[in-house]
Design an enzyme around this catalytic site. Structure first.
Site, PDB file in Angstrom:
ATOM      1  N   ALA A 144       0.445   5.351  -0.026  1.00 38.46           N
ATOM      2  CA  ALA A 144      -0.407   6.532   0.026  1.00 38.46           C
ATOM      3  C   ALA A 144       0.442   7.779  -0.130  1.00 38.46           C
ATOM      4  O   ALA A 144       1.660   7.706  -0.351  1.00 38.46           O
ATOM      5  CB  ALA A 144      -1.199   6.563   1.328  1.00 38.46           C
ATOM      6  N   SER A 145      -0.204   8.931   0.002  1.00 39.14           N
ATOM      7  CA  SER A 145       0.474  10.192  -0.278  1.00 39.14           C
ATOM      8  C   SER A 145       1.503  10.567   0.774  1.00 39.14           C
ATOM      9  O   SER A 145       2.495  11.229   0.475  1.00 39.14           O
ATOM     10  CB  SER A 145      -0.566  11.306  -0.391  1.00 39.14           C
ATOM     11  OG  SER A 145      -1.391  11.315   0.761  1.00 39.14           O
ATOM     12  N   ASP A 162     -11.768   7.315  14.319  1.00 37.43           N
ATOM     13  CA  ASP A 162     -11.771   7.359  12.845  1.00 37.43           C
ATOM     14  C   ASP A 162     -12.199   6.000  12.311  1.00 37.43           C
ATOM     15  O   ASP A 162     -11.495   5.370  11.519  1.00 37.43           O
ATOM     16  CB  ASP A 162     -10.375   7.729  12.340  1.00 37.43           C
ATOM     17  CG  ASP A 162     -10.365   8.029  10.839  1.00 37.43           C
ATOM     18  OD1 ASP A 162     -11.452   8.318  10.288  1.00 37.43           O
ATOM     19  OD2 ASP A 162      -9.287   7.968  10.224  1.00 37.43           O
ATOM     20  N   LYS A 169       5.095   0.611   8.530  1.00 38.92           N
ATOM     21  CA  LYS A 169       4.589   1.851   7.936  1.00 38.92           C
ATOM     22  C   LYS A 169       5.701   2.895   7.980  1.00 38.92           C
ATOM     23  O   LYS A 169       6.194   3.241   9.051  1.00 38.92           O
ATOM     24  CB  LYS A 169       3.370   2.337   8.722  1.00 38.92           C
ATOM     25  CG  LYS A 169       2.665   3.549   8.141  1.00 38.92           C
ATOM     26  CD  LYS A 169       1.433   3.876   8.982  1.00 38.92           C
ATOM     27  CE  LYS A 169       0.674   5.081   8.466  1.00 38.92           C
ATOM     28  NZ  LYS A 169      -0.517   5.376   9.302  1.00 38.92           N
ATOM     29  N   ALA A 215       0.868  -1.188   0.000  1.00 38.47           N
ATOM     30  CA  ALA A 215       0.000   0.000   0.000  1.00 38.47           C
ATOM     31  C   ALA A 215       0.894   1.224   0.000  1.00 38.47           C
ATOM     32  O   ALA A 215       1.826   1.319   0.808  1.00 38.47           O
ATOM     33  CB  ALA A 215      -0.924   0.008   1.204  1.00 38.47           C
ATOM     34  N   ALA A 255       2.627   8.193   3.355  1.00 40.72           N
ATOM     35  CA  ALA A 255       3.338   7.037   3.896  1.00 40.72           C
ATOM     36  C   ALA A 255       3.096   5.838   2.992  1.00 40.72           C
ATOM     37  O   ALA A 255       2.228   5.870   2.103  1.00 40.72           O
ATOM     38  CB  ALA A 255       2.868   6.731   5.316  1.00 40.72           C
ATOM     39  N   GLN A 256       3.869   4.796   3.216  1.00 40.75           N
ATOM     40  CA  GLN A 256       3.618   3.544   2.528  1.00 40.75           C
ATOM     41  C   GLN A 256       3.885   2.395   3.489  1.00 40.75           C
ATOM     42  O   GLN A 256       4.600   2.544   4.481  1.00 40.75           O
ATOM     43  CB  GLN A 256       4.446   3.405   1.259  1.00 40.75           C
ATOM     44  CG  GLN A 256       5.933   3.391   1.428  1.00 40.75           C
ATOM     45  CD  GLN A 256       6.637   3.381   0.075  1.00 40.75           C
ATOM     46  OE1 GLN A 256       6.243   4.088  -0.856  1.00 40.75           O
ATOM     47  NE2 GLN A 256       7.674   2.567  -0.047  1.00 40.75           N
ATOM     48  N   VAL A 257       3.279   1.234   3.183  1.00 41.05           N
ATOM     49  CA  VAL A 257       3.280   0.115   4.112  1.00 41.05           C
ATOM     50  C   VAL A 257       3.918  -1.099   3.447  1.00 41.05           C
ATOM     51  O   VAL A 257       3.578  -1.458   2.312  1.00 41.05           O
ATOM     52  CB  VAL A 257       1.845  -0.221   4.567  1.00 41.05           C
ATOM     53  CG1 VAL A 257       1.869  -1.312   5.628  1.00 41.05           C
ATOM     54  CG2 VAL A 257       1.161   1.024   5.115  1.00 41.05           C
TER      55      VAL A 257
END
Length: 656
Positions: A231-232, A384, A250, A229, A234-236
């Site tokens: 994302a803008s 959340d 992460k 994964a 961070a990445q996993v």
């Protein structure tokens, strides 16, 4: 060579003397001006004194090739001392004017100014690009219709999508808050995606090595360099601990904090502009909302906070057979790296079709009960819980993910909130108004008439939502608007609790179509209220309060006897101590000091001016009178004292 060496010595000596003079100037003004200002003015003062020294020597008959008298040299030294004092006072005046126009510390040190200029340059470039995006999406034209306008929802979604990762993340957060934005806008924002190209493997490895102080291969048995994964921000990556535990790693993207800082500062500027132009933005509190989102995003970028949040929420899940949270690998978690146990499964809402009706109902009831318990009993809850953060694990349990935001509510507020919600869901407007007053500590701030009007409006709101097909999300949204209309400030964590309960509705109805969250909450809340009022807890509270009351009561007879004796003998005196507080004493002392300094400065300047204008009197040289010189000294001292007083007045803090 000798000439160069001599000049170097002169320069060093001059700099040293200027530094000393500059320190004296700062000392005379209570150390307020910046060191560099004082040093520069000291250098200029030295040049001025050097230029005056020659003409004064000639006036007294001290010239090259002659042998001056001792009296001439002494008078020259005396006059030069006065000149130095006069130039010093002039330098003080320049420093005072500088402090008045541009106070020291207003723009920080040179390093602060350099960083500010660099940040300003980055913001300017980013600001121009965002203005271009806003213009292309026609957002300002659509904004006239407000959040309820379909054109506005489409325009703002398009703007956030084109504006970059920070704004996409903000849009995703807002999509979970229909009580703040319109349902149409919230629905439109759910389409935003924050996918981003993966970071190169060497950058990821460098970030992990810098965070851990060792290579990832030395700490992990396995690490997949390709993220599952990205994302803008961070990445996993998938990994495996030496003991065989599967983990997710992460990694925050380099520069993410700076990027979010710049974008959120620009977002605030947009919010200010929107509040100036549009009434709906003022009603929404756009500036406060932008500031809150900025703080939230920056807080989420510190993964140590997320780790603490996960541990706090996991404490309430110990022993739960249906809901769990991943374990945090504390030893490997850093500010920019988060390592947690890996869950395998699919999104809970997507997995509903693979489950039996009985299992779906069991999971829905367990999820709502667990979330309500975390809010009204534990006081620590996941803030959340959108559908993407609820996973159906391969073992059939629900896994909660992403603990970047949690809420914390104190015990008394929890009890009042549970009573308020139960009263709302059962249609008891009188109990709801009472619980509302207690939950938000309204007390005597409301008059009887406004309380009755509030109760009637609350009753209409409940009647409307409890009739027909109840919608818990709409009830929460209308409740928040009701509180806003009546000027009731809702604490952030309390609003988060309402928002968390409302955000569950989509997942619950994906599990059980037509799930009645209101009816389910009616059944859950009495049990939770009873748990918060268990006899053991009440007995503990009563014991603590009784012990405190007993401690106070034991001292009462002695104090009453002392007061009665003083009253009977006429010794009872009520005394108040003026300036008992240290701040009051400092303020009074500073006020008296400034007043005395002002009077003394005025007297010295007046006496000095009078003596300076005396034409007749003793002469110490051709055209140089003794009384004017004395007047110059006295006036110089008064002027220096006045300048010092001015700087104190310019720099005084409120209340000091």
């Amino acid at each position: 060579m000798q000439y160069l060496f001599g000049n170097l010595i002169a320069i060093v000596v001059s700099i040293a003397i200027a530094a000393v003079i500059g320190a004296l100037l700062r000392r005379a003004l209570d150390g307020q001006p910046a060191r560099w200002r004082s040093f520069v003015l000291a250098l200029i003062a030295m040049v001025v004194v050097a230029e005056i020294a020659g003409p004064v020597a000639v006036q007294l008959g001290i010239t090259a090739g002659t042998t001056p008298s001792t009296q001439s040299v002494l008078w020259w030294l005396f006059i030069m001392l006065l000149v130095i004092l006069g130039v010093g006072v002039a330098a003080l005046g320049v420093l005072v004017m500088g402090e008045a126009v541009l106070p020291t510390g207003r723009y920080g040190t040179f390093a602060d100014i350099a960083r500010s200029l660099a940040g300003g340059a980055r913001r300017s470039v980013r600001y121009v690009s965002l203005l271009r995006v806003t213009a292309a999406s026609r957002l300002w034209r659509s904004a006239r219709g407000g959040p309820d306008s379909p054109e506005f929802a489409a325009a703002i979604t398009r703007t956030l999508s084109d504006a970059g990762p920070t704004f996409v993340k903000i849009g995703q957060v807002l999509s979970t808050r229909p009580e703040l934005v319109s349902p149409a806008l919230a629905a439109s924002l759910t389409t935003l995606q924050s996918d981003a190209p993966a970071l190169p493997a060497d950058i990821v490895e460098a970030e992990l090595t810098r965070a851990w102080g060792r290579s990832p291969d030395a700490l992990l048995a396995e690490l997949d360099r390709t993220p599952f994964a990205a994302a803008s921000l961070a990445q996993v990556h998938a990994g495996r601990m030496p003991n065989g535990t599967e983990v997710v790693v992460k990694v925050r993207r380099p520069g993410a904090v700076q990027q979010v800082s710049v974008d959120t500062s620009i977002l605030r500027r947009f919010a200010v502009s929107a509040e100036q132009r549009f009434g709906w933005a003022r009603d929404l509190g756009a500036v406060a909302l932008a500031e809150g989102l900025g703080r939230s995003l920056l807080g989420e970028l510190d993964y140590r906070s997320e780790a603490r949040n996960a541990r706090a929420c996991s404490a309430g899940l110990v022993g739960d057979p249906l809901i769990t949270a991943p374990e945090v690998i504390t030893d490997l978690t850093r500010e920019n790296v988060l390592v947690m146990e890996r869950f395998h499964g699919v999104k809970l809402a997507d997995a509903a079709a693979t489950l039996t009706a009985e299992r779906r109902a069991e999971l829905a009831d367990a999820l709502l009960s667990r979330v309500a318990t975390s809010i009204f009993v534990d006081g620590v809850f996941h803030a959340d819980l959108h559908p993407g953060n609820l996973l159906l694990r391969e073992d059939g349990r629900i896994g909660m993910l992403d603990f970047g935001a949690i809420g914390v509510i104190d015990p008394e507020t929890r009890r009042q909130l549970s009573l308020l919600l139960l009263a709302l869901l059962t249609g008891d407007d009188l109990a709801a108004a009472t619980a509302l007053t207690l939950a938000f500590d309204l007390g005597d701030r409301r008059q009887r008439g406004s309380t009755d009007a509030m109760r009637r409006e609350l009753g209409r709101l409940m009647t409307l939502h409890l009739a027909g097909s109840p919608d818990f999300t709409a009830l929460v949204a209308d409740l928040v608007r009701f509180l806003s209309r009546h000027g009731i400030a809702v604490p952030g964590d309390v609003a988060g609790a309402f928002r968390t309960l409302a955000s569950l509705q989509g997942t619950l109805r994906a599990l059980v179509p037509g799930f009645d969250e209101i009816a389910a909450m009616r059944g859950i809340l009495p049990t939770l209220i009873h748990r918060s009022l268990e006899p053991i807890q009440l007995a503990q509270h009563a014991a603590i309060e009784a012990a405190l009351a007993l401690s106070i009561a034991r001292r009462l007879p002695e104090r009453i006897e002392r007061v009665s004796d003083d009253l009977a003998s006429g010794r009872l005196v009520v005394r108040t101590r003026a300036f008992a507080d240290a701040d009051d004493r400092r303020f009074a002392s500073a006020l008296v000091t400034d007043a005395v300094s002002g009077v003394l400065a005025a007297v010295l300047i007046g006496v000095g001016a009078g003596l300076f204008t005396v034409a007749d009197g003793p002469q110490i040289g051709p055209g140089i009178g003794l009384l004017p010189l004395v007047g110059a000294v006295v006036g110089t001292a008064g002027t220096a004292l006045a300048f010092r007083l001015l700087v104190r007045l310019f720099r005084r803090r409120p209340g000091s």
